[in-house]
Design an enzyme around this catalytic site. Structure first.
Site, PDB file in Angstrom:
ATOM      1  N   ASN A  80       0.830  -1.198  -0.169  1.00 13.14           N
ATOM      2  CA  ASN A  80       0.028   0.006   0.020  1.00 13.14           C
ATOM      3  C   ASN A  80       1.061   1.184   0.031  1.00 13.14           C
ATOM      4  O   ASN A  80       0.420   2.210  -0.118  1.00 13.14           O
ATOM      5  CB  ASN A  80      -0.890   0.093   1.274  1.00 13.14           C
ATOM      6  CG  ASN A  80      -1.854  -1.302   1.212  1.00 13.14           C
ATOM      7  OD1 ASN A  80      -1.919  -2.036   2.371  1.00 13.14           O
ATOM      8  ND2 ASN A  80      -2.588  -1.277   0.275  1.00 13.14           N
ATOM      9  N   VAL A  89       1.042   6.568   0.110  1.00 12.20           N
ATOM     10  CA  VAL A  89       0.627   5.760   0.827  1.00 12.20           C
ATOM     11  C   VAL A  89      -1.113   5.627   0.572  1.00 12.20           C
ATOM     12  O   VAL A  89      -1.755   6.716   0.197  1.00 12.20           O
ATOM     13  CB  VAL A  89       0.377   6.088   2.295  1.00 12.20           C
ATOM     14  CG1 VAL A  89      -0.108   4.943   2.937  1.00 12.20           C
ATOM     15  CG2 VAL A  89       1.804   6.489   2.829  1.00 12.20           C
ATOM     16  N   CYS A  90      -1.663   4.560   0.426  1.00 14.40           N
ATOM     17  CA  CYS A  90      -3.116   4.416   0.128  1.00 14.40           C
ATOM     18  C   CYS A  90      -3.852   3.907   1.473  1.00 14.40           C
ATOM     19  O   CYS A  90      -3.797   2.792   1.905  1.00 14.40           O
ATOM     20  CB  CYS A  90      -3.149   3.035  -0.854  1.00 14.40           C
ATOM     21  SG  CYS A  90      -5.052   3.048  -1.299  1.00 14.40           S
ATOM     22  N   ILE A  91      -4.424   5.031   1.891  1.00 10.89           N
ATOM     23  CA  ILE A  91      -5.471   4.576   3.220  1.00 10.89           C
ATOM     24  C   ILE A  91      -6.854   5.081   2.890  1.00 10.89           C
ATOM     25  O   ILE A  91      -7.018   6.148   2.396  1.00 10.89           O
ATOM     26  CB  ILE A  91      -4.843   5.385   4.394  1.00 10.89           C
ATOM     27  CG1 ILE A  91      -3.573   5.221   4.588  1.00 10.89           C
ATOM     28  CG2 ILE A  91      -5.663   4.866   5.772  1.00 10.89           C
ATOM     29  CD1 ILE A  91      -2.750   6.022   5.473  1.00 10.89           C
TER      30      ILE A  91
ATOM     31  N   HIS B 544     -10.565   3.900  -5.352  1.00  7.92           N
ATOM     32  CA  HIS B 544      -9.500   4.880  -5.722  1.00  7.92           C
ATOM     33  C   HIS B 544      -9.455   6.088  -6.565  1.00  7.92           C
ATOM     34  O   HIS B 544      -9.520   5.929  -7.652  1.00  7.92           O
ATOM     35  CB  HIS B 544      -8.725   3.936  -6.458  1.00  7.92           C
ATOM     36  CG  HIS B 544      -7.645   3.064  -5.769  1.00  7.92           C
ATOM     37  ND1 HIS B 544      -6.359   3.801  -5.158  1.00  7.92           N
ATOM     38  CD2 HIS B 544      -7.502   1.857  -5.030  1.00  7.92           C
ATOM     39  CE1 HIS B 544      -5.851   3.023  -4.379  1.00  7.92           C
ATOM     40  NE2 HIS B 544      -6.497   1.910  -4.171  1.00  7.92           N
TER      41      HIS B 544
END
Lengths: 153, 548
Positions: A80, A89-91, B544
């Site tokens: 992530n 960062v993927c949160i 996303h």
């Protein structure tokens, strides 16, 4: 917008005096309360144990109406976090459509720490690492540990 | 070449597949060269060989030119006749390559399929530089550029339309390599055979798609149809829902009720704070209260609502909750009557089902209506924070169809409600009222309440699967019981946080944002929903937008 600034101060003082476990919060520049340095210790029950990760928080001017921008400054082998100079960062909670002003930086820090313990393989930034995590956990752990040691902040 | 001169006397046909041009009366409308029927009759003013609309004077051109100039190291080598050489410009060095991706040739095929419509972008002209510019709405522009030249008449030879495989591979490397942000999407091609031009444009387009201003460089390579699908879905996503819920209308903002902070809002600790600015409010200070009963400083909530029409705390849409609020007010008189007309969905509950908790017939949650005169709901502002978790619990319960409840029954068809369901808005306050009772130390009352809830649910045809309601209530009590028994400020904050964290986790696990009450707000629910559904099948839902 004086009020949200006050909130930034308040949040910072709360986070710095009473940080989440295994974390340390400081300012990048003493004069700028909108850029935080967050040091996160690798959680014990993860391949990142023993590591220390520097994470940069930039609070936008219209915080808390916009989420903070969070980037990993320490390289980390994690699905992530992008494996590049940016360290995005993927949160979930930081996504523009999920963010709400009632969320706080402290929760973001906790969420990041949570990601170190359990990565979100269903929504990866690094597809290959996610695949490896799912299919070859041993290899993943090995590599993650290796990187943790190598790049420790 | 002369065959390409458009003459008006005899209609000519142009093949999009191989760019062959012929007279219609000689060969008909199927390409004599490649058998393709993807052709067009050339008309004056509608010549497929003409350039597509060119928008030249944007920044990208300058950037591109400069970079072209700086990037001579990436110029094609001298064996230019070999085919295509792509030099990705800007900060993406050739070294930044992805790992070998054997599937990509196949994937490319599907990309080509997808991009058939872009074939017309390239026209058979001797030496051209083209720039393509697509306005992608809120996502910005997509621009790319190709330069084409060819050396001799063989370029029009339909027998040589294929690219040398090696070149495809090396191109793919660059095309699909995950790049850093900010890579300009322009690509240059030099000395390529014209036959490859179409592909060239497609590739450049696809690359622009992947690496360009849309920020799709995240996992920016497609190794399967799934990936391709994902990319397309992300495009939908980014175009339509880039920043979440839409703004609230001015009217809606202006019509929000304000009220002075009263003792109930402060609770025992005499302190409360606005969750936006985290500043304390004083008794008597006027705040804005949303219909979900979360309140904020008027100056704090306004800038948020001008961007998003949801509650900063529970994310309920203010329009929806207002509708529910109004509906409730309109229905107030009926709630205690013996008709269930207002609920529209239930069967009549036999009076024998009336339990110790008085409950009017009607839709499922209305069993609580009689607990408290509805008018007082609005005067209990300390309750509404329960609204959100309760809400969710109910929704979650409903959506868990086909799970056996604790009576061993199976429930089907967890029904999605529209946002003006009786669950919304102030009615939920009564839930919290009942919750007070439930969470009291009187466990008998608690059991009774739960049983009653289940029974009524069974009765009323709404089929809410509530098999684990008790668990839910427990959870809610832990999560949301704070406003009802307000303690000191610190405690409140802690609980707030724990609630929010849980809230976050729940959203994340529940295919985040795929909440019923959000659906109606989207301009294009079908498309978005599809993309979202797709996402939720793959991950955590709407996710996303990937701003980063």
């Amino acid at each position: 917008m004086a009020a949200p600034n006050k909130r930034v101060l308040k949040e910072f003082s709360d986070c710095s005096t009473n940080p989440p476990p295994g974390c340390k919060v400081s300012l990048v520049d003493e004069a700028n309360f909108k850029e935080w340095n967050v040091l996160i210790d690798g959680p014990a029950n993860s391949p990142y144990a023993g590591g220390r990760f520097k994470v940069n928080f930039v609070l936008p001017d219209d915080y808390p109406f916009k989420p903070p921008v969070v980037t990993f400054k320490t390289k980390i082998y994690h699905c992530n976090v992008t494996n590049d100079a940016t360290g995005s960062v993927c949160i979930a909670m930081l996504k523009p459509d999920a963010w709400k002003p009632a969320s706080m930086c402290k929760q973001v820090i906790e969420a990041i720490r949570g990601l170190l313990i359990v990565p979100n393989v269903d929504d990866p930034l690094e597809l290959e690492i996610a695949t490896q995590y799912k299919e070859n956990r041993v290899e993943f752990d090995k590599k993650a540990k290796e990187w943790t040691k190598k790049y420790r902040a | 070449m002369s065959s390409q001169q458009t003459t008006t006397a005899r209609p000519q046909v142009y093949c999009f597949g191989c760019q062959h041009v012929w007279y219609q009366d000689e060969h008909g409308i199927r390409c004599p060269a490649c058998e393709s029927d993807f052709v067009q009759i050339i008309e004056t003013g509608n010549d497929p060989r003409e350039d597509p609309p060119i928008i030249d004077d944007d920044m990208d051109f300058e950037t591109w030119q400069n970079q072209m100039h700086d990037d001579h190291t990436h110029e094609p080598p001298s064996d230019a006749g070999h085919g295509l050489h792509f030099a990705p410009l800007g900060s993406n060095p050739l070294a930044a390559r992805g790992p070998g991706q054997p599937d990509q040739a196949a994937t490319l095929g599907s990309l080509f399929g997808l991009l058939q419509s872009f074939q017309s972008l390239t026209a058979p002209a001797a030496s051209t530089t083209r720039s393509y510019d697509f306005n992608l709405g809120t996502s910005g522009r997509l621009s790319f550029r190709t330069t084409t030249s060819y050396r001799d008449g063989s370029a029009n030879d339909p027998q040589s339309p294929d690219l040398p495989v090696q070149d495809i591979n090396s191109f793919l490397h660059d095309m699909f390599a995950p790049g850093g942000p900010g890579i300009p999407p322009q690509f240059a091609q030099a000395n390529g055979q014209r036959a490859g031009t179409t592909r060239n444009a497609q590739m450049a387009f696809m690359d622009a798609l992947l690496h360009g201003p849309l920020g799709l460089h995240r996992a920016g390579y497609a190794t399967s149809n799934e990936d391709l699908e994902r990319i397309v879905a992300e495009l939908f996503e980014q175009q339509a829902g880039q920043s979440g819920a839409p703004a609230a209308s001015e009217d809606a903002i202006a019509s929000l009720p304000t009220k002075p902070v009263d003792q109930n809002m402060l609770g025992d600790s005499e302190k409360a704070e606005c969750t936006i600015c985290m500043g304390e409010v004083a008794l008597g200070e006027v705040v804005t209260e949303l219909y979900c009963h979360h309140w904020f400083h008027t100056d704090c909530i306004k800038p948020w609502l001008e961007q998003h029409n949801t509650c900063p705390h529970c994310r309920m849409s203010i329009e929806d909750s207002k509708a529910a609020f109004d509906k409730k007010n309109a229905n107030t008189g009926q709630n205690n009557s013996s008709t269930n007309a207002a609920s529209g969905s239930g069967t009549n509950a036999p009076s024998s089902q009336a339990s110790s908790m008085p409950r009017p017939p009607g839709a499922w949650p209305t069993m609580f209506h009689s607990q408290q005169p509805s008018g007082t709901a609005t005067t209990r502002p300390q309750q509404p924070l329960l609204n959100s978790p309760l809400h969710q619990a109910l929704r979650d319960n409903r959506s868990q169809s086909n799970t056996p409840n604790d009576r061993g029954q199976r429930r089907v068809g967890g029904q999605r409600r529209d946002s003006s369901s009786p669950l919304d808005g102030p009615r939920s306050t009564r839930w919290s009222q009942s919750y007070d009772e439930i969470s009291s130390s009187d466990s008998r009352s608690r059991r009774r309440s739960t049983r009653d809830l289940q029974r009524s649910a069974n009765q009323e045809g709404q089929n809410p699967p509530i098999h684990n309601l008790q668990d839910r209530l427990e959870q809610i009590r832990r999560a949301g019981g704070r406003e009802a028994d307000t303690q000191d400020n610190v405690n409140r904050r802690t609980r707030d946080q724990s609630y929010s964290t849980r809230d976050y986790e729940r959203r994340r696990s529940a295919s985040e944002l795929n909440e019923p009450h959000n659906d109606g707000e989207q301009e294009n629910p079908g498309l978005l929903q599809r993309a979202r559904d797709w996402f939720s099948g793959h991950g955590q839902g709407q996710g996303h937008g990937h701003g980063h």
